[in-house]
Design a protein around this motif. Sequence first.
Motif, PDB file in Angstrom:
ATOM      1  N   ARG A 279      -6.108  -0.233  11.763  1.00 29.91           N
ATOM      2  CA  ARG A 279      -6.719  -1.044  10.703  1.00 29.91           C
ATOM      3  C   ARG A 279      -6.133  -0.706   9.345  1.00 29.91           C
ATOM      4  NH1 ARG A 279     -11.450   0.070  13.717  1.00 29.91           N
ATOM      5  NH2 ARG A 279     -11.970   1.774  12.289  1.00 29.91           N
ATOM      6  N   SER A 280      -5.911   0.594   9.088  1.00 30.69           N
ATOM      7  CA  SER A 280      -5.342   1.002   7.800  1.00 30.69           C
ATOM      8  C   SER A 280      -3.939   0.430   7.608  1.00 30.69           C
ATOM      9  CB  SER A 280      -5.304   2.535   7.713  1.00 30.69           C
ATOM     10  OG  SER A 280      -6.601   3.078   7.798  1.00 30.69           O
ATOM     11  N   TYR A 283      -4.144  -3.192   6.797  1.00 32.44           N
ATOM     12  CA  TYR A 283      -4.535  -3.386   5.398  1.00 32.44           C
ATOM     13  C   TYR A 283      -3.328  -3.204   4.477  1.00 32.44           C
ATOM     14  CZ  TYR A 283      -9.370  -3.071   7.026  1.00 32.44           C
ATOM     15  OH  TYR A 283     -10.562  -3.288   7.662  1.00 32.44           O
ATOM     16  N   ILE A 287      -1.518  -5.972   2.011  1.00 32.83           N
ATOM     17  CA  ILE A 287      -1.319  -5.706   0.582  1.00 32.83           C
ATOM     18  C   ILE A 287       0.143  -5.872   0.200  1.00 32.83           C
ATOM     19  CG2 ILE A 287      -1.435  -3.906  -1.183  1.00 32.83           C
ATOM     20  CD1 ILE A 287      -3.942  -2.865   0.241  1.00 32.83           C
TER      21      ILE A 287
END
Length: 572
Positions: A279-280, A283, A287
């Motif tokens: 998930r990180s 993300y 970005i």
Amino acid sequence: MIKKKKREGRKSISLSSVMTGLVVCLVSIAFICGVSIFTNIYYNSVEQNAITNSEQVVSQIENMISSYIDDMGQAMDMVCVNIYSSDEDRDDFFNSLIHIRNDVEAITVHSKDGELINYWSDGYELKDRVDNNLSYYEFSNARLFVSTPHVENLFKNYYPWVVTFSRKMYVNEREMTQVSMDIRFSNIAKYVDAAGIGTHGYCYIVDIDGNIIYHPQQQLIYAGLKDENKEDIRGYEDGVHVSNGVIYTIHTLQNCDWRIIGVSYVDELIEAKVSEMIRSILYVAVIVVLITALAGTVLAKMFSKPVQELANAMQKFVKEAESFEFHPVKGTEEIDTLSDSFGHMVLQIQELMEKVRNEEITLRKTELNALQAQINPHFLYNTLDSIAWMCEVGRTGEAIEMVNALARLFRISISKGHELITIDQEIKHAKSYLKIQKFRYKNQFSYEFKVDEGCLKYYCNKITLQPLIENAIVHGLDMSEDGRIVIEVKEKEDSIIMTVSDNGVGMTSSQCENILRSDIQHEGGIGIKNVNDRIKIYFGEDYGVSITSELDEGTKVEIRMPKVLEDNIETQ
């Protein structure tokens, strides 16, 4: 000239080069950050977090069970103290203890050979014959003994799951008994069942030899569907041990021979962290994509946008010079220089405007203070003349009272040079003035003060009420009738309201407006406009004087001021 040559020799950078370099840097930074975060969380957090979590859960269970056993130990001490009381007192105490502590199933006394001598329970009937008394244990030490869980088998048709607390006692130098207390084991089991480490982790209790005392999955163990690593656990000391992907956390209770075993699984916790890492990374990827998409737009406006912002700031400054707040505009070297110069100019102009405004306010305050400091010569002459006349006709008491009122009037008027005084002092000043005027006019009018006591601690401009009262006496009252002046001071939300009302001849609306526009004074005194100006100078345009009046009805002058305490007053 040197600077100019250096600028001409400088090679300009193209917009595409800047954009390419920026995107490459952003992607590189995002990739490095993502890899660093993944490495840090995966290699440093997984096992350590699992160990910490397991330690916390096992410590919590240990503390709960230890506290419970200590509590039962204290109850056992009370039982031992009361065992030799009189039969009636002992029975009352034990029955009360069983009634109050619903986890106490029975209290028993055995001989040293294990024979049941006496017992107390919550009304349960003892069996006629007990072949194997599970509440009696052979033990040699003198401290409190805690048994393993077992079925209570002393009573008819009642078989709760209990643990026995026992202690040896000497009846005399030769004879010894054993006192036991059977405690419902469900309370201890509840603590263990509530513990969880991760999704599938759990805790259980063993004795010092590794035998299971209680396990939340006891039925699976009895059915042979689950097994614990008893041999390895028996050899483990207190602490954390990792074996075959399983984390064992072991704590031994200090007040009995029980051990708390916490079991958690590394694979379960790793999977959770891996999912978190995915998930990180997603993300970060989102970005990076957004930043890359925005980079082209930002760079395309690198030159035009700063110029437009600077032009808008200049137009805004022309309209709102005093309240304008300039935020530097960032851009190329030339834009930065122009922005800094404009910002410096804005500050200088605003400082100059502030200086001019302060000088105008200071000049106005000086004029008002100079007028305020003037003593009304006619008022003083008439007052002294009245005092002299009173002395001549022997009315010395009234003369003394008038002199004291005059002294208070001037003392408060001076007030050590301060512009602001308490409302309490202002009321005293007004009362002294009215007392003098009432002597002068031979009691041709009456007055009344209605003051909220809570307002006296607040501050106001000195000589605020006196000009209003003077206006009411000189222009408002008809001395041929029953003239009356009412002075009120009260709180209204965050303001102080002062009013001076009279039942005099009244005024038209145009006369009321003219009083606030023109500095009408009485024989050298302070006009109502002066009072209004001083209030606005010190407290702002939201405060000041308002007048309402009707012909042949009277006039009401209202003053609105903020609530000002001594701590809020700046040095004058």
